[in-house]
Motif scaffolding. Structure first.
Motif, PDB file in Angstrom:
ATOM      1  N   LEU B  26      13.679 -78.666  -9.098  1.00 20.73           N
ATOM      2  CA  LEU B  26      14.302 -78.370  -7.812  1.00 20.73           C
ATOM      3  C   LEU B  26      13.244 -78.210  -6.723  1.00 20.73           C
ATOM      4  O   LEU B  26      13.358 -78.797  -5.636  1.00 20.73           O
ATOM      5  CB  LEU B  26      15.101 -77.072  -7.968  1.00 20.73           C
ATOM      6  N   LEU B  27      12.189 -77.443  -7.020  1.00 12.86           N
ATOM      7  CA  LEU B  27      11.123 -77.245  -6.028  1.00 12.86           C
ATOM      8  C   LEU B  27      10.512 -78.584  -5.630  1.00 12.86           C
ATOM      9  O   LEU B  27      10.383 -78.901  -4.447  1.00 12.86           O
ATOM     10  CB  LEU B  27      10.034 -76.330  -6.603  1.00 12.86           C
ATOM     11  N   PRO B 248      20.473 -82.219   0.062  1.00 12.64           N
ATOM     12  CA  PRO B 248      20.091 -81.058  -0.757  1.00 12.64           C
ATOM     13  C   PRO B 248      21.093 -80.675  -1.850  1.00 12.64           C
ATOM     14  O   PRO B 248      20.680 -80.451  -2.990  1.00 12.64           O
ATOM     15  CB  PRO B 248      19.948 -79.939   0.272  1.00 12.64           C
ATOM     16  N   TYR B 249      22.382 -80.601  -1.524  1.00  9.82           N
ATOM     17  CA  TYR B 249      23.306 -80.096  -2.546  1.00  9.82           C
ATOM     18  C   TYR B 249      23.511 -81.079  -3.698  1.00  9.82           C
ATOM     19  O   TYR B 249      23.463 -80.687  -4.878  1.00  9.82           O
ATOM     20  CB  TYR B 249      24.628 -79.645  -1.913  1.00  9.82           C
ATOM     21  N   PRO B 250      23.715 -82.378  -3.427  1.00  8.44           N
ATOM     22  CA  PRO B 250      23.753 -83.323  -4.560  1.00  8.44           C
ATOM     23  C   PRO B 250      22.453 -83.318  -5.363  1.00  8.44           C
ATOM     24  O   PRO B 250      22.471 -83.511  -6.586  1.00  8.44           O
ATOM     25  CB  PRO B 250      23.975 -84.678  -3.881  1.00  8.44           C
ATOM     26  N   ILE B 251      21.331 -83.053  -4.700  1.00 10.48           N
ATOM     27  CA  ILE B 251      20.047 -82.960  -5.418  1.00 10.48           C
ATOM     28  C   ILE B 251      20.080 -81.789  -6.392  1.00 10.48           C
ATOM     29  O   ILE B 251      19.632 -81.895  -7.532  1.00 10.48           O
ATOM     30  CB  ILE B 251      18.876 -82.827  -4.414  1.00 10.48           C
ATOM     31  N   LEU B 252      20.678 -80.681  -5.959  1.00 13.90           N
ATOM     32  CA  LEU B 252      20.819 -79.518  -6.849  1.00 13.90           C
ATOM     33  C   LEU B 252      21.609 -79.908  -8.101  1.00 13.90           C
ATOM     34  O   LEU B 252      21.221 -79.594  -9.227  1.00 13.90           O
ATOM     35  CB  LEU B 252      21.526 -78.379  -6.096  1.00 13.90           C
ATOM     36  N   VAL B 253      22.709 -80.645  -7.892  1.00 11.91           N
ATOM     37  CA  VAL B 253      23.545 -81.063  -9.027  1.00 11.91           C
ATOM     38  C   VAL B 253      22.732 -81.955  -9.973  1.00 11.91           C
ATOM     39  O   VAL B 253      22.723 -81.758 -11.194  1.00 11.91           O
ATOM     40  CB  VAL B 253      24.807 -81.814  -8.539  1.00 11.91           C
ATOM     41  N   ALA B 254      22.020 -82.941  -9.388  1.00 10.21           N
ATOM     42  CA  ALA B 254      21.243 -83.870 -10.224  1.00 10.21           C
ATOM     43  C   ALA B 254      20.165 -83.120 -11.016  1.00 10.21           C
ATOM     44  O   ALA B 254      19.952 -83.377 -12.200  1.00 10.21           O
ATOM     45  CB  ALA B 254      20.600 -84.946  -9.350  1.00 10.21           C
ATOM     46  N   ALA B 255      19.497 -82.159 -10.348  1.00  9.50           N
ATOM     47  CA  ALA B 255      18.454 -81.387 -11.035  1.00  9.50           C
ATOM     48  C   ALA B 255      19.057 -80.610 -12.200  1.00  9.50           C
ATOM     49  O   ALA B 255      18.462 -80.519 -13.281  1.00  9.50           O
ATOM     50  CB  ALA B 255      17.767 -80.434 -10.055  1.00  9.50           C
TER      51      ALA B 255
END
Lengths: 360, 312
Positions: B26-27, B248-255
């Motif tokens: 995530l970072l 950002p939010y879809p990235i959170l899901v993918a991570a």
């Protein structure tokens, strides 16, 4: 008073980078890398002079050492050529690392069933196995790119990680593991499958000759064939090539197959020319170093051979350096990257010139 | 045997591990998001993360302070990103090749430095690592408490960065400027905003985040440094940005999806299910390729991503 305030220095893009400037850039990059390297030696508590001397002695100090340098250069020539072919077309095959594994594994799969056959059967099978294995694995990235539009940079890197685990699966209590062995490796291969040595008293093997011949063939491919022309055209503008009616999907696939085949050969020279068994440690790292070799060699086969011998010398000399001055041999990998960074910067700087311009 | 996987306690621990493991991904991917939104592909993420992991370990070992380690990692990542920025933004060198060089530098330099700093028996000493910090009150909530609110400080920071980066990119003037640098740098130039400094700032921020991601691996989790310990996580972060459509939010899901695969593998090894561990270890990489096969459209990518801006 001068009109100092009305004048400034400005970087401008040069339209005609001169070839001589590139040679200068290379020399400056090498000098800068040597300087950084000296600082790292001092940081490790060794005298740079002693360390460089040990490096040189270990790499070219004797006929035996020079032979060993060429042994180390052999796989780099193959992976360097692999990157050279792909990068010229601006196809970023970062997967030589995995394709080296694939070549070695495919060759071993074919050859270990042929144990007992004479060398003139086994050796050609080994070489063909390396070519086909590497080409197939690169072809996978090619299909991913042309059919599924997956960027080749990312797919080849992922495939590099995947194949390491596939090999581990086959070697650790797997079908290829050495009976009763403790390490992740195959048993020794049949001596009749090994690449013959060129001289007695040196480990230099047939693979080196094969690498030199291959470099010549790649040079011919790039300069004398329609494919070479298409590679060059794709490198400058792939859209224009498409407009001309070239099937660029097919071209991308072919370039990756050729590139992978070249990388695959590096796998068999290590397994059948040096270690005589398949294990990850024998074939790791050559793919990434090959990319550096290709760029330092200006994406030219002759340059690739020269850069490979230089890097072979570094790898080989590092062992003696570590013994004599206790500078860790891992330094070599850092030096390679530093050399590449300086070279890239120097090369790019050639495209600029400093000019005095009147301030607007 | 599979029953063992579906017990409540096991599920809780898989979920908690997923959250923990997602921290470095995530970072790094949030940092990469900002860099890519400004139009620069930072392919040197893996090397920056690796150097961050090493310097944080070294600094924490020498100073005895884990937070000094984290600071060292952030600075290291930022410094490497600055070098990268000079090469690709000012000198306009091919971003892929430069990124690769940075990765090789990170791998070589961290191994060399490790070997020269800890010469001798070849063993590196372990250091204490960050302890879990339960959030008062919230950590007592049944099921969700131990999963979400009994984590390490860097994990909380990583999760808080998701809305923070979103707010910055989509609700502030500076965020608009960053996005404009990636979509239409010429417009920015015409407005009198210089493009290069914006991209420099975005890339350096990305490097800082990659350094922090590396710090989590060494001082946040493993309590030591092992050569090549990032093991492709920098590349996974780049893939997460693509799979997360540069938001950002879809990235959170993918991570979280990638971390779940990793957490599952740890649990399966723990329970002793007879799947060769190599199969499980290669899952994130296979999943990455599959994710890119599904997400074929690049429509949501910044329009000028990877193209150096030159004023005519």
């Amino acid at each position: 008073m001068t009109d100092f305030n009305l004048v400034e220095w400005r970087f401008e893009r040069r339209l005609d980078p001169r070839p001589a400037a590139r040679i200068v850039a290379l020399a400056v990059a090498a000098a800068a890398a040597a300087l950084v390297c000296s600082l790292l030696f001092i940081a490790a508590g060794a005298s740079p002079r002693a360390a460089f001397a040990a490096l040189l002695q270990g790499s070219f100090g004797s006929l035996r050492a020079a032979g060993e340098t060429l042994v180390k250069a052999t796989p780099l020539i193959f992976t360097g050529l692999a990157a050279c072919v792909a990068f010229r077309a601006r196809i970023w095959n970062i997967g030589a690392e995995g394709q080296v594994f694939a070549g070695a594994m495919f060759a071993y799969w074919l050859q270990h069933n042929l144990t007992g056959f004479p060398p003139f059967v086994q050796i050609p099978v080994v070489i063909a196995g390396g070519i086909v294995g590497g080409a197939l694995y690169a072809g996978l990235a090619g299909v991913l790119k042309t059919r599924f539009s997956v960027d080749e940079v990312i797919s080849t890197v992922m495939l590099n990680y995947i194949i390491v685990y596939v090999l581990s699966l086959l070697l650790l209590r797997g079908p290829w593991s050495e009976a009763g062995g403790f390490f992740e490796q195959t048993p020794k291969v049949d001596p009749d499958s090994a690449l013959p040595l060129l001289f007695s008293g040196s480990r230099l093997h047939f693979g080196f000759l094969l690498a030199i011949v291959t470099a010549g063939l790649v040079q011919m491919l790039l300069t004398r064939t329609p494919l070479g022309y298409e590679i060059k055209a794709a490198g400058s503008n792939i859209r224009a090539l498409e407009v001309q009616g070239t099937n660029t999907r097919r071209l991308i696939l072919v370039v990756l197959l050729v590139s992978g085949a070249l990388a695959g050969l590096a796998g068999i020279t290590e397994v059948y020319g040096v270690h005589y068994r398949l294990k990850a440690g024998a074939i790791t790292g050559y793919g990434y170093s090959g990319i550096i070799v290709a760029i330092l060699g200006q994406l030219h086969p002759v340059g690739v051979v020269v850069a490979s011998v230089l890097f072979g010398a570094l790898l080989n000399g590092a062992t003696l350096m570590q013994i004599k001055t206790s500078v860790p041999s891992a330094l070599i990998y850092a030096i390679q990257a530093i050399l590449l960074l300086f070279f890239l910067a120097g090369w790019a700087a050639c495209n600029f010139r400093l000019r005095r311009v009147a301030r607007a | 045997m599979l029953d063992a996987l579906f017990q409540a306690a096991v599920l809780t621990s898989v979920a908690a591990a997923t959250i923990r493991i997602s921290t470095p991904l995530l970072l790094a991917s949030l940092g990469e998001l900002v860099a890519e939104r400004s139009g620069v592909y930072n392919m040197g993420l893996e090397g920056m993360m690796l150097m961050g992991a090493f310097t944080s370990y070294l600094a924490a070992y020498e100073s005895g302070s884990l937070w000094l380690g984290v600071l060292a990692a952030g600075l290291t990542g930022a410094l490497m990103a600055l070098v990268f920025a000079v090469l690709v933004i000012t000198l306009k060198i091919e971003q892929i090749v430069t990124g690769l060089a940075v990765n090789l530098l990170g791998a070589g330099l961290s191994t060399y430095w490790l070997r020269s700093a800890f010469a001798g028996d070849g063993k590196t000493p372990t250091i204490p690592f960050f302890a879990d910090v339960p959030v008062p009150g919230l950590s007592n909530i049944p099921v969700l408490g131990p999963i979400l609110f009994d984590q390490r400080m860097l994990t909380y920071i990583a999760f808080l960065m998701v809305p923070a980066v979103w707010l910055f990119l989509f609700r502030t003037r500076y965020g608009l400027i960053v996005r404009c640098a990636g979509d239409n740098p010429k417009a920015l130039d015409v407005k009198g905003v210089r493009v290069a400094p914006v991209q420099y700032a975005a890339v350096v921020f990305g490097g800082l985040m990659a350094g922090l991601a590396g710090a989590f691996l060494s001082v946040g989790q493993a309590a030591r440094f092992v050569p090549d310990m990032t093991n492709g996580r920098g590349w996974l972060a780049i893939i997460i940005v693509i799979a997360g459509l540069w938001r950002p939010y879809p990235i959170l899901v993918a991570a979280l999806v990638f971390s779940f695969l990793d957490a599952l593998q740890l649990q399966i090894q723990g329970v002793g299910i007879a799947i060769p561990y190599q199969f499980m270890l290669m899952m994130p990489y296979v999943a990455a390729i599959v994710a890119l096969m599904i997400r074929r459209s690049r429509a949501s990518a910044p329009a000028r991503l990877g193209v150096p801006y030159t004023r005519e």
